[in-house]
Write an enzyme that holds these catalytic residues in place. Structure first.
Site, short mmCIF file in Angstrom:
data_model
loop_
_atom_site.label_atom_id
_atom_site.label_comp_id
_atom_site.label_asym_id
_atom_site.label_seq_id
_atom_site.Cartn_x
_atom_site.Cartn_y
_atom_site.Cartn_z
N GLY A 55 0.81 -1.22 0.00
CA GLY A 55 0.00 0.00 0.00
C GLY A 55 0.85 1.26 0.00
O GLY A 55 0.43 2.29 -0.54
N SER A 56 2.02 1.20 0.56
CA SER A 56 2.88 2.39 0.61
C SER A 56 3.65 2.60 -0.69
O SER A 56 4.35 3.61 -0.83
CB SER A 56 3.85 2.31 1.79
OG SER A 56 3.14 2.46 2.99
N SER A 97 6.73 4.43 4.08
CA SER A 97 6.21 3.26 4.79
C SER A 97 5.22 3.78 5.81
O SER A 97 5.60 4.49 6.75
CB SER A 97 7.33 2.50 5.50
OG SER A 97 6.75 1.54 6.37
N SER A 99 3.48 2.34 8.18
CA SER A 99 3.76 1.89 9.56
C SER A 99 5.15 2.33 10.00
O SER A 99 5.39 2.53 11.18
CB SER A 99 3.66 0.37 9.65
OG SER A 99 4.70 -0.22 8.88
N THR A 102 8.55 -1.43 7.81
CA THR A 102 8.73 -2.36 6.69
C THR A 102 10.22 -2.53 6.41
O THR A 102 10.91 -1.56 6.06
CB THR A 102 7.94 -1.83 5.46
OG1 THR A 102 6.56 -1.85 5.83
CG2 THR A 102 8.14 -2.68 4.24
N ARG A 149 -2.91 0.76 2.87
CA ARG A 149 -3.52 0.93 1.54
C ARG A 149 -4.67 1.92 1.57
O ARG A 149 -5.10 2.41 0.53
CB ARG A 149 -3.99 -0.42 1.00
CG ARG A 149 -5.09 -1.05 1.81
CD ARG A 149 -5.33 -2.49 1.45
NE ARG A 149 -6.33 -3.11 2.31
CZ ARG A 149 -6.09 -3.56 3.54
NH1 ARG A 149 -4.90 -3.43 4.06
NH2 ARG A 149 -7.05 -4.11 4.26
N GLU A 234 -6.27 -7.53 -1.08
CA GLU A 234 -6.17 -7.23 0.36
C GLU A 234 -7.54 -6.97 0.99
O GLU A 234 -7.80 -7.39 2.12
CB GLU A 234 -5.25 -6.04 0.61
CG GLU A 234 -3.79 -6.38 0.34
CD GLU A 234 -2.85 -5.25 0.75
OE1 GLU A 234 -2.76 -4.93 1.94
OE2 GLU A 234 -2.22 -4.68 -0.15
N HIS A 250 0.42 -9.55 -26.15
CA HIS A 250 1.52 -10.41 -26.59
C HIS A 250 1.67 -11.67 -25.75
O HIS A 250 2.62 -12.42 -25.93
CB HIS A 250 2.83 -9.62 -26.56
CG HIS A 250 2.81 -8.44 -27.49
ND1 HIS A 250 3.20 -8.52 -28.82
CD2 HIS A 250 2.39 -7.17 -27.30
CE1 HIS A 250 3.04 -7.33 -29.38
NE2 HIS A 250 2.55 -6.49 -28.48
N LYS A 342 4.51 -11.17 8.40
CA LYS A 342 5.50 -10.18 8.87
C LYS A 342 6.02 -10.56 10.25
O LYS A 342 7.20 -10.45 10.54
CB LYS A 342 4.87 -8.79 8.92
CG LYS A 342 4.69 -8.14 7.57
CD LYS A 342 4.21 -6.70 7.73
CE LYS A 342 3.99 -6.02 6.40
NZ LYS A 342 3.60 -4.63 6.50
O1 PA5 Z 1 -1.77 -2.50 2.56
C1 PA5 Z 1 -1.06 -3.09 3.38
O2 PA5 Z 1 -1.38 -3.24 4.55
C2 PA5 Z 1 0.29 -3.62 2.94
O3 PA5 Z 1 0.33 -3.76 1.55
C3 PA5 Z 1 1.40 -2.68 3.44
O4 PA5 Z 1 1.30 -1.45 2.81
C4 PA5 Z 1 2.78 -3.28 3.20
O5 PA5 Z 1 2.90 -4.50 3.87
C5 PA5 Z 1 3.89 -2.35 3.67
O6 PA5 Z 1 3.64 -1.85 4.95
P1 PA5 Z 1 3.80 -0.28 5.19
O7 PA5 Z 1 2.84 0.34 4.25
O8 PA5 Z 1 3.43 -0.05 6.60
O9 PA5 Z 1 5.21 0.04 4.89
#
Ligand code: PA5
Length: 349
Positions: A55-56, A97, A99, A102, A149, A234, A250, A342
């Protein structure tokens, strides 16, 4: 109809994801107001590396795709440990990130520090926040409490601001104004209160039904297609495929035949700015897929600027994945497998 029954929907959506999604435009405005304070006048980089995962990294994808047509500096999205060899002292690393914990992003920042590359950190805290403080790195502090996300507005706008502060203007201020206006206007037609007779996100989730979604975009909207895939995975815990025109012509196009194609639903992400040759490919793909596929849907981006068009599709996709989750009786908020992975990674040798 379950999707129009707001109370039934609230029972599945125990974490009130619908409120976070409904506030997306406000979140984008909040993100836009978060600028980066630089210790000294920043040099214009020769290369930008946007480091992030999941998500980040989604905001980074939007920035890099828009930058392709507006800036003369290469912008790489780096998903992984360390940094590409091309990143030297004249580069800029933007480490996102949500959180802050990561490991891949921490590793990218440690590599940047070792190579003496300027870094901007975008985070709500965690190890990245601590690292930024310890080394006096430029840092955009985000409010905590969201799933990464679902913090896209807080991640993408500060990244744009950080690049602009380094002389890399990916989108004009007028484009950002337009993008905000577009997502604000979309919201009323996508939230649960908008019935499925007029709610494009509900209609798409229902059209996909039990089938596996394959989301295809063009050179611009392919980036949104990838975000649809990850949101579907997700939020709805539903495997999805993403592809881009012309590359999918292709290879992946070969899959759309025989009984297996009936289990797939294609979603074509269209854009009024797409080149005629891409429009022609979409038309042919649609013609070819329709008799074989379980279903084919086509959706169009809103807005004029590249950034607004992309953001409008991403916004729609967030809601499609939300309703797809509800139809599967799945709470869109938690990602227990990802979290446990994780956790195990951090404790195993
Ligand atoms: O959406 C999510 O929860 C994950 O895809 C996180 O974004 C990913 O694990 C990375 O963590 P962070 O966004 O805290 O760096």
């Amino acid at each position: 109809m379950m999707l129009d029954d707001v109370q039934a929907l609230a029972r599945v959506d125990a974490h009130d994801t619908r409120r976070v999604l409904a506030e997306f435009a406000a979140q984008c405005r909040q993100g836009r107001a978060l600028s980066v304070t630089l210790a000294k006048r920043a040099a214009r980089p020769r290369l930008v590396v946007l480091a992030g995962m999941g998500g980040s990294a989604a905001g980074a994808d939007l920035v890099a795709t828009c930058g392709l047509s507006s800036v003369d500096v290469p912008i790489l999205v780096h998903r992984g440990y360390g940094l590409p060899a091309a990143a030297g002292r004249d580069a800029l690393v933007v480490a996102s990130s949500y959180s802050g914990d990561t490991v891949e992003v921490i590793s990218a920042v440690e590599t940047a520090l070792a190579r003496r590359i300027p870094v901007v950190a975008i985070t709500s805290g965690g190890a990245l926040g601590t690292l930024a403080k310890r080394h006096g790195l430029a840092c955009v502090a985000l409010p905590s409490g969201l799933m990464p996300r679902m913090a896209l507005g807080l991640l993408v706008f500060p990244a744009l601001n950080a690049l602009a502060a380094h002389g890399v203007a990916v989108a004009a201020e007028a484009d950002l104004d337009e993008a905000l206006a577009v997502v604000s206007a979309q919201a009323a037609d996508l939230t649960p209160e908008a019935g499925s007779d007029r709610n494009e996100a509900k209609q798409l989730a229902l059209a996909i039904g039990p089938r596996l979604p394959a989301v295809y975009g063009g050179p611009l909207t392919g980036t949104a297609a990838y975000r649809w895939k990850t949101d579907l995975e997700e939020n709805a815990k539903l495997l999805a495929v993403a592809g881009t025109m012309p590359e999918m012509n292709h290879n992946e196009i070969e899959v759309w035949q025989g009984p297996a194609a009936r289990t797939l639903h294609a979603v074509l992400l269209r854009d009024r700015g797409e080149e005629p040759e891409i429009a022609r490919r979409f038309a042919l793909v649609r013609e070819l897929l329709t008799p074989a596929a379980g279903g084919v849907s086509e959706v169009w981006a809103h807005g004029t600027s590249r950034f607004a068009r992309l953001l409008s599709l991403v916004h729609l996709g967030q809601w499609v994945s939300y309703y797809a989750a509800i139809l599967r009786d799945t709470d869109p908020w938690p990602v227990p497998v990802l979290m446990s992975f994780k956790q195990r990674l951090s404790t195993s040798p």
